[in-house]
Design a protein around this motif. Structure first.
Motif, mmCIF file in Angstrom:
data_model
loop_
_atom_site.group_PDB
_atom_site.id
_atom_site.type_symbol
_atom_site.label_atom_id
_atom_site.label_comp_id
_atom_site.label_asym_id
_atom_site.label_seq_id
_atom_site.Cartn_x
_atom_site.Cartn_y
_atom_site.Cartn_z
ATOM 1 N N TYR A 165 -3.139 4.678 -9.426
ATOM 2 C CA TYR A 165 -4.215 3.801 -9.903
ATOM 3 C C TYR A 165 -5.575 4.492 -9.798
ATOM 4 O O TYR A 165 -6.445 4.289 -10.642
ATOM 5 C CB TYR A 165 -4.224 2.490 -9.118
ATOM 6 N N GLU A 166 -5.731 5.304 -8.777
ATOM 7 C CA GLU A 166 -6.979 6.069 -8.667
ATOM 8 C C GLU A 166 -7.108 7.042 -9.837
ATOM 9 O O GLU A 166 -8.193 7.195 -10.417
ATOM 10 C CB GLU A 166 -7.014 6.828 -7.348
ATOM 11 N N ALA A 167 -5.992 7.687 -10.188
ATOM 12 C CA ALA A 167 -6.008 8.613 -11.319
ATOM 13 C C ALA A 167 -6.321 7.892 -12.628
ATOM 14 O O ALA A 167 -6.846 8.494 -13.566
ATOM 15 C CB ALA A 167 -4.662 9.336 -11.424
ATOM 16 N N GLN A 168 -6.020 6.585 -12.687
ATOM 17 C CA GLN A 168 -6.307 5.800 -13.887
ATOM 18 C C GLN A 168 -7.740 5.282 -13.924
ATOM 19 O O GLN A 168 -8.122 4.628 -14.884
ATOM 20 C CB GLN A 168 -5.334 4.621 -13.969
ATOM 21 N N LYS B 105 0.838 -1.201 0.000
ATOM 22 C CA LYS B 105 0.000 0.000 0.000
ATOM 23 C C LYS B 105 0.875 1.254 0.000
ATOM 24 O O LYS B 105 0.908 2.021 0.960
ATOM 25 C CB LYS B 105 -0.939 -0.039 1.198
ATOM 26 N N GLU B 106 1.577 1.437 -1.115
ATOM 27 C CA GLU B 106 2.395 2.628 -1.288
ATOM 28 C C GLU B 106 1.496 3.759 -1.787
ATOM 29 O O GLU B 106 0.818 3.613 -2.801
ATOM 30 C CB GLU B 106 3.520 2.345 -2.276
ATOM 31 N N HIS B 107 1.515 4.874 -1.088
ATOM 32 C CA HIS B 107 0.517 5.916 -1.341
ATOM 33 C C HIS B 107 0.590 6.446 -2.765
ATOM 34 O O HIS B 107 -0.443 6.683 -3.404
ATOM 35 C CB HIS B 107 0.684 7.057 -0.349
ATOM 36 N N ASN B 108 1.801 6.615 -3.311
ATOM 37 C CA ASN B 108 1.911 7.158 -4.664
ATOM 38 C C ASN B 108 1.402 6.169 -5.709
ATOM 39 O O ASN B 108 0.815 6.560 -6.729
ATOM 40 C CB ASN B 108 3.365 7.554 -4.961
ATOM 41 N N VAL B 109 1.594 4.868 -5.454
ATOM 42 C CA VAL B 109 1.101 3.849 -6.373
ATOM 43 C C VAL B 109 -0.426 3.797 -6.342
ATOM 44 O O VAL B 109 -1.078 3.762 -7.390
ATOM 45 C CB VAL B 109 1.703 2.469 -6.023
ATOM 46 N N ILE C 182 -9.674 3.884 -10.876
ATOM 47 C CA ILE C 182 -10.204 3.071 -9.781
ATOM 48 C C ILE C 182 -10.665 4.013 -8.670
ATOM 49 O O ILE C 182 -9.850 4.681 -8.031
ATOM 50 C CB ILE C 182 -9.162 2.075 -9.249
ATOM 51 N N THR C 183 -11.938 4.079 -8.443
ATOM 52 C CA THR C 183 -12.549 5.072 -7.566
ATOM 53 C C THR C 183 -11.989 5.018 -6.145
ATOM 54 O O THR C 183 -11.998 3.964 -5.506
ATOM 55 C CB THR C 183 -14.075 4.875 -7.519
ATOM 56 N N ASN C 184 -11.498 6.172 -5.669
ATOM 57 C CA ASN C 184 -11.046 6.327 -4.281
ATOM 58 C C ASN C 184 -10.054 5.245 -3.845
ATOM 59 O O ASN C 184 -10.023 4.863 -2.672
ATOM 60 C CB ASN C 184 -12.250 6.326 -3.329
ATOM 61 N N PHE C 185 -9.220 4.811 -4.764
ATOM 62 C CA PHE C 185 -8.277 3.746 -4.420
ATOM 63 C C PHE C 185 -7.218 4.235 -3.435
ATOM 64 O O PHE C 185 -6.704 3.460 -2.625
ATOM 65 C CB PHE C 185 -7.626 3.204 -5.690
ATOM 66 N N GLY C 186 -6.897 5.523 -3.492
ATOM 67 C CA GLY C 186 -5.928 6.071 -2.547
ATOM 68 C C GLY C 186 -6.401 6.018 -1.111
ATOM 69 O O GLY C 186 -5.586 6.044 -0.177
#
Length: 590
Positions: free
Chosen positions: A327-330, A319-323, A332-336
């Motif tokens: 993925y959220e930016a790509q 669970k690396e925050h930048n990763v 996946i809703t609220n993945f961060g």
């Protein structure tokens, strides 16, 4: 006499809290222990009762660890597999069932030992650390593949970021199924499930994806950090369900369409996310400490000559925050938000961002914590200066307050009115001195949350004996820093950092203006040593923050005393008056 009773009561209550802290720390912040030894029973080795989950998770019983190694070796040697080779993950896909059941995280080690090997996230079915992902179909009018199906693949196939892999299977009745796997440079696999109906009659198929795992490897689930079922449904991230809930209900159907669903530990996570289609999420208890997260797509009738495809994202990694944010930016809703920041993420995330930024600049997480502390104290310095000025003003009006209290000692209401009038006339705010301390609380909490959540700090060294800032200080005074083979209980495991915390806090309190109430003064003298015991089992990084904060506070107080000599003079006068009062009391008793 009353003051003595108050002091005794304060000491007794402090002792009760101190010795009760062992149970609390053991429950909410257990540390990894030496695996329990096995015992002979009926001629066979049996594992002792496994302990409570640790903060990082993993198998906790020596017998289970040994069995996992044995079973893993035999499971990976049996049957045909397709290798997975990517920068962040390695492993294989089992052609029996098309299961992704062998996955390690290349960039994260099991322990601080550089030779400890990578963290294993997925293990095959039947192993003690079982966790895997499966993609398939259920249907009507057609035979569908299952966990025992042997899939076909081209010879020499290998899954890499540049080479996808496709598994195929025909049911002999006119339907051809295919699973196409892709992997990126981080922790995401993309799986396309397709079925083509070349038969003479329509069939009904329903694609699904699932994650199957045991909770024996789960990390600790506490009120501060969630471990267990996790997901986002209609945009809302849910941390409310735990393994016990599923075990009790057997099946939990989530409300709303699933944006992603799976299981999380403190540092690791495995989730499924549908791409371009709606799907429902369900959690199931399978018995024997096994649980499942299902992603079910709607049923669809497939006419002769038609083809149906569904794509699912499988995240299996750290669970690396930048990763996660990427993925959220790509899409996946609220993945961060899979990182359980809690209610105060608006404040914690900037603190975390600054800490990581400082780490990238200096290359040492401990130094980054020190710099972060200095920045925070610098920002708060003007507020602290005002608070100190208010304390000086409060000390200046103490004689007048004492006179009012003596004059109206039988009329508390009038006494309060006169005191408030005095505050107004002198321009004194009695609460201003508390403001710096109140503002430090959210900063402390934000850093605490950051240190227990951020995988970026896991296994990060500081200097000398501090090899992991996310773990407690390993050197204890009671065992002469490891020279004596004695492992003290956590509340007596006073390390060097905990001792420095107590000393610096004591020096800081010594510089504070003396309290008018002797009982309060005694409590302030006891508090540093109480906090030394309380904080000893916490992460070294958190203690480093607090020690640095104390040192900066001492320097700040020295400076502010030079700016407000009347406060220092008043403090010295109060101390002298207190000493004379004690001397008179002793003389009277004699």
């Amino acid at each position: 006499m009353q003051n003595q009773r108050n002091i005794i009561l304060a000491v007794v209550l402090t002792a009760l809290v101190l010795f009760g802290w062992e149970a609390g720390v053991g429950y909410f912040y257990p540390q990894a222990k030496t695996p329990a030894k096995t015992v002979e029973a009926g001629g066979a080795e049996e594992a002792t009762e496994p302990g409570k989950p640790t903060r990082e998770g993993g198998l906790r019983d020596a017998a289970a660890v040994a069995l996992e190694k044995k079973d893993l070796k035999s499971a990976l040697a049996a049957g045909e597999r397709v290798a997975i080779e990517a920068p962040a993950v390695s492993g294989s896909i089992n052609l029996v069932g098309g299961l992704v059941d062998d996955l390690v995280l290349n960039e994260h080690r099991e322990t601080v030992d550089k030779d400890s090997g990578p963290v294993r996230l997925y293990s095959p079915s039947g192993t003690p650390a079982q966790q895997f992902a499966q993609f398939g179909w259920v249907g009507e009018g057609a035979a569908t593949p299952n966990a025992g199906t042997v899939w076909n693949v081209k010879d020499g196939a290998k899954l890499t970021p540049s080479t996808p892999v496709t598994l195929t299977w025909e049911n002999g009745k006119g339907q051809t199924f295919a699973l196409t796997y892709k992997v990126d440079d981080n922790y995401m696999l993309t799986v396309e499930q397709s079925v083509a109906n070349t038969g003479q009659a329509p069939v009904i198929v329903q694609p699904f994806a699932l994650i199957n795992r045991t909770d024996k490897t789960a990390s600790l689930d506490s009120f501060q950090v969630h471990s267990g079922p996790v997901g986002a449904f209609d945009g809302s991230v849910s941390f409310g369900t735990d393994y016990d809930d599923i075990a009790e209900e057997k099946t939990i159907e989530t409300a709303g369409n699933a944006d992603w669903i799976g299981f999380t530990d403190v540092y690791w996570m495995s989730t499924l996310a549908p791409v371009g289609a709606k799907a429902e999420g369900t959690y199931r208890a399978l018995g024997n400490d096994l649980f499942r997260a299902d992603l079910m797509y709607p049923q669809q009738a497939l006419q002769p000559g038609q083809k149906l495809s569904r794509t699912t994202k499988l995240f299996a990694g750290a669970k690396e925050h930048n990763v996660l944010d990427a993925y959220e930016a790509q899409g996946i809703t609220n993945f961060g938000l899979a990182i359980d920041w809690g209610w105060f993420r608006w404040f914690e995330k900037p603190i975390f961002w600054l800490l990581v930024k400082l780490f990238s600049l200096v290359g040492n997480f401990g130094v980054a914590i020190i710099l972060l502390t200095a920045i925070v104290r610098g920002i708060m310095f003007p507020i602290a200066q005002r608070g100190f000025a208010s304390m000086a003003a409060m000390r200046a009006v103490q004689p007048k307050m004492k006179a009012i209290q003596e004059r109206y000692k039988d009329d508390k209401q009038k006494q309060q009115q006169e005191v408030m009038k005095l505050y107004k006339e002198e321009g004194v705010n009695p609460l201003a001195g508390c403001l710096p301390m109140l503002l430090q609380i959210p900063v402390f909490f934000a850093l605490y949350k950051t240190l227990i959540l951020a995988i970026e700090m896991r296994h990060q060294p500081f200097i000398l004996w501090i090899k992991d800032l996310s773990a407690p200080d390993p050197l204890h005074i009671l065992n002469l820093f490891g020279l004596i083979p004695f492992d003290p209980p956590s509340f007596l495991g006073i390390g060097v950092l905990a001792l420095l915390l107590g000393v610096t806090m004591f020096l800081q309190f010594r510089l504070n203006p003396a309290q008018m109430d002797p009982t309060q003064q005694q409590i302030f003298m006891i508090m540093p040593w109480f906090m030394m015991f309380v904080m000893a089992p916490f992460a070294s990084g958190l203690l480093l923050y607090w020690i640095t904060s104390n040192l900066l506070t001492i320097a700040q107080q020295k400076y502010l005393y030079s700016r407000h000599p009347q406060l220092k003079a008043q403090t010295e006068k109060v101390a002298e008056d207190s000493a004379r009062a004690k001397a008179r009391e002793k003389k009277g008793k004699a």
